[in-house]
Design an enzyme around this catalytic site. Structure first.
Site, PDB file in Angstrom:
ATOM      1  N   GLU A  72      -1.962   0.741  -8.666  1.00 52.09           N
ATOM      2  CA  GLU A  72      -3.515   0.618  -8.536  1.00 52.09           C
ATOM      3  C   GLU A  72      -4.171   1.865  -8.054  1.00 52.09           C
ATOM      4  O   GLU A  72      -3.999   2.070  -7.002  1.00 52.09           O
ATOM      5  CB  GLU A  72      -3.715  -0.614  -7.897  1.00 52.09           C
ATOM      6  CG  GLU A  72      -4.787  -0.933  -7.359  1.00 52.09           C
ATOM      7  CD  GLU A  72      -5.229  -2.367  -6.893  1.00 52.09           C
ATOM      8  OE1 GLU A  72      -4.333  -3.079  -6.925  1.00 52.09           O
ATOM      9  OE2 GLU A  72      -6.175  -2.392  -5.932  1.00 52.09           O
TER      10      GLU A  72
ATOM     11  N   GLU B  51     -11.994  -2.268  -8.633  1.00 47.64           N
ATOM     12  CA  GLU B  51     -12.536  -3.165  -7.602  1.00 47.64           C
ATOM     13  C   GLU B  51     -13.951  -2.781  -7.051  1.00 47.64           C
ATOM     14  O   GLU B  51     -14.627  -3.823  -6.781  1.00 47.64           O
ATOM     15  CB  GLU B  51     -11.436  -3.430  -6.439  1.00 47.64           C
ATOM     16  CG  GLU B  51     -11.448  -1.971  -5.613  1.00 47.64           C
ATOM     17  CD  GLU B  51     -10.438  -1.859  -4.762  1.00 47.64           C
ATOM     18  OE1 GLU B  51     -10.474  -2.058  -3.352  1.00 47.64           O
ATOM     19  OE2 GLU B  51      -8.903  -1.931  -4.933  1.00 47.64           O
TER      20      GLU B  51
ATOM     21  N   HIS C  36      -9.902  -8.757  -8.217  1.00 45.68           N
ATOM     22  CA  HIS C  36      -9.693  -8.325  -6.791  1.00 45.68           C
ATOM     23  C   HIS C  36     -10.448  -9.063  -5.815  1.00 45.68           C
ATOM     24  O   HIS C  36     -11.408  -9.304  -6.130  1.00 45.68           O
ATOM     25  CB  HIS C  36     -10.053  -6.685  -6.680  1.00 45.68           C
ATOM     26  CG  HIS C  36     -10.111  -6.148  -5.546  1.00 45.68           C
ATOM     27  ND1 HIS C  36     -11.194  -6.231  -4.519  1.00 45.68           N
ATOM     28  CD2 HIS C  36      -9.086  -5.311  -4.765  1.00 45.68           C
ATOM     29  CE1 HIS C  36     -10.795  -5.399  -3.450  1.00 45.68           C
ATOM     30  NE2 HIS C  36      -9.621  -4.911  -3.626  1.00 45.68           N
TER      31      HIS C  36
ATOM     32  N   LYS D 179       0.741  -1.334  -0.113  1.00 45.36           N
ATOM     33  CA  LYS D 179      -0.066   0.093  -0.088  1.00 45.36           C
ATOM     34  C   LYS D 179       0.876   1.256  -0.026  1.00 45.36           C
ATOM     35  O   LYS D 179       1.945   1.415   0.639  1.00 45.36           O
ATOM     36  CB  LYS D 179      -0.995   0.143   1.278  1.00 45.36           C
ATOM     37  CG  LYS D 179      -1.912  -1.230   1.245  1.00 45.36           C
ATOM     38  CD  LYS D 179      -2.824  -1.147   0.139  1.00 45.36           C
ATOM     39  CE  LYS D 179      -3.959  -2.200   0.465  1.00 45.36           C
ATOM     40  NZ  LYS D 179      -5.055  -1.994  -0.796  1.00 45.36           N
TER      41      LYS D 179
HETATM   42 MG    MG Z   1      -7.058  -1.801  -4.297  1.00 43.90          MG
END
Ligand code: MG
Length: 371
Positions: free
Chosen positions: A214, A240, A290, A158
């Site tokens: 992403e 997603e 996802h 992340k």
């Molecule tokens: Mg994501």
């Protein structure tokens, strides 16, 4: 082939150590598992995710009374009606009815869909990189190292939840220690604007193992995505939270993505999920499901990738990976699927070829308390 019974298994796991992404910290993981049984004792499992008290009430008072006595073979009509009430519940029902159709035909779900094109599907280890305590970067490194040691070749981490310089220190640490062993995906959870994304470009040009970036900016900004796609040196991924193909088509027409990431729990059923995969292919896009929540849902994503034509003629075996949660989450083990060398073998046998782990389901049943 009438539906005679629907069992529900709401499951909750309070996290002893919260973890998170740019959207905040998770303090629990949950899932709502269902089992649909027909008069002749054919059964199918499904699951969805939402606040458990809302799902429990919705199933008990509306969805189950509607399902009892209906023909289990009328999947499209049944799922369309339930999707009008609750899209995620419809996804759970769709999974269960697909399994019932496959079991009653004596074939695997993949054969029901026309047959598998490959026997295994690659997966990537997916991380929630942030912890509440100091030392989150070192903890992240240890966690990603465990994935590399256990055979994963790809890891999603992340960004976007910390100042850019701090996030870049984190990714540089991972690259320095593990960059030769792993490919990385960077997920921004819609945190930036286009100007902030630009500050990553020199690093993205330097690294040759970043698979995709992403959702770096809010996903509603389709024209900005199209512009970023032109600007970035690596593929741009997202989608997603899209509810279905109808929301995807404008993005495909706008050439706003390289890699589409549908979630089988966020669309109105597995049939709808597969329709969106095939539509993305028609437009020439890659697809990587996802699957943050859900073990049964993730299994269906694996089946869908096993049956999807490759994006390239270079290697028809080649297929994009499915997300594999690598954080503390026992609910991910409801379906006994093992990762070996970064891939999962697609089971054989009638139905899904697997039965859920009932002991695990019982161990994490929600007690009805508030959370
Ligand atoms: Mg994501």
């Amino acid at each position: 082939m009438k539906i005679s019974r629907v069992e529900t298994y709401p499951m909750l796991y309070p996290l002893p150590v919260p973890y998170g992404d740019a959207n905040g910290f998770k303090r629990y993981r949950s899932t709502f598992v269902i089992r649909v049984v027909t008069e002749d004792d054919v059964d199918g499992w499904g699951e969805c995710a939402d606040w458990l008290p809302a799902l429990k009430t919705g199933f008990e008072q509306r969805i189950i009374p509607y399902l009892i006595g209906r023909n289990a073979r009328l999947r499209s009509e049944t799922v369309a009606v339930i999707a009008n009430w609750h899209r995620r519940a419809a996804a759970a029902i769709d999974m269960a009815l697909i399994e019932i159709a496959a079991k009653s035909a004596g074939v695997h779900v993949c054969e029901l869909w026309g047959g598998r094109l490959r026997d295994e599907v690659p997966v990537y280890a997916s991380f929630q990189s942030y912890l509440e305590e100091e030392g989150w970067r070192e903890a992240s490194l240890r966690n990603v190292q465990r994935a590399a040691d256990s055979g994963f070749r790809l890891a999603k981490v992340k960004i976007g939840g910390k100042p850019i310089a701090e996030d870049q220190r984190h990714i540089k640490l991972l690259q320095g220690e593990l960059g030769s062993a792993l490919g990385f995906m960077l997920d921004g959870n819609e945190s930036y604007d286009a100007a902030a994304v630009k500050s990553w470009i020199p690093l993205l040009e330097e690294w040759n193992n970043v698979i995709w970036l992403e959702e770096p900016i809010p996903f509603r900004l389709a024209p900005e995505y199209a512009a970023l796609r032109e600007m970035l040196p690596i593929p741009l991924a997202g989608g997603e939270n899209l509810p279905g193909t109808e929301a995807l088509v404008p993005l495909l027409e706008g050439r706003a993505l390289d890699i589409y990431q549908p979630d089988p729990m966020h669309q109105a059923g597995i049939d709808a999920f597969r329709q969106s995969l095939h539509t993305a292919r028609l437009f020439g896009f890659r697809v990587s499901p996802h699957c943050y929540d859900g073990s049964i849902a993730r299994m269906y994503a694996l089946f869908a990738q096993a049956c999807l034509p490759s994006w390239s003629k270079m290697n028809p075996e080649q297929i994009e990976p499915v997300e594999w949660d690598f954080m503390d989450n026992p609910l991910g083990a409801i379906m006994p699927l093992a990762v070996r060398n970064g891939a999962v073998a697609v089971p054989q046998g009638a139905g899904t070829g697997l039965e859920p782990d009932l002991e695990l389901i019982r161990a994490y049943l929600w007690d009805g308390g508030s959370y």
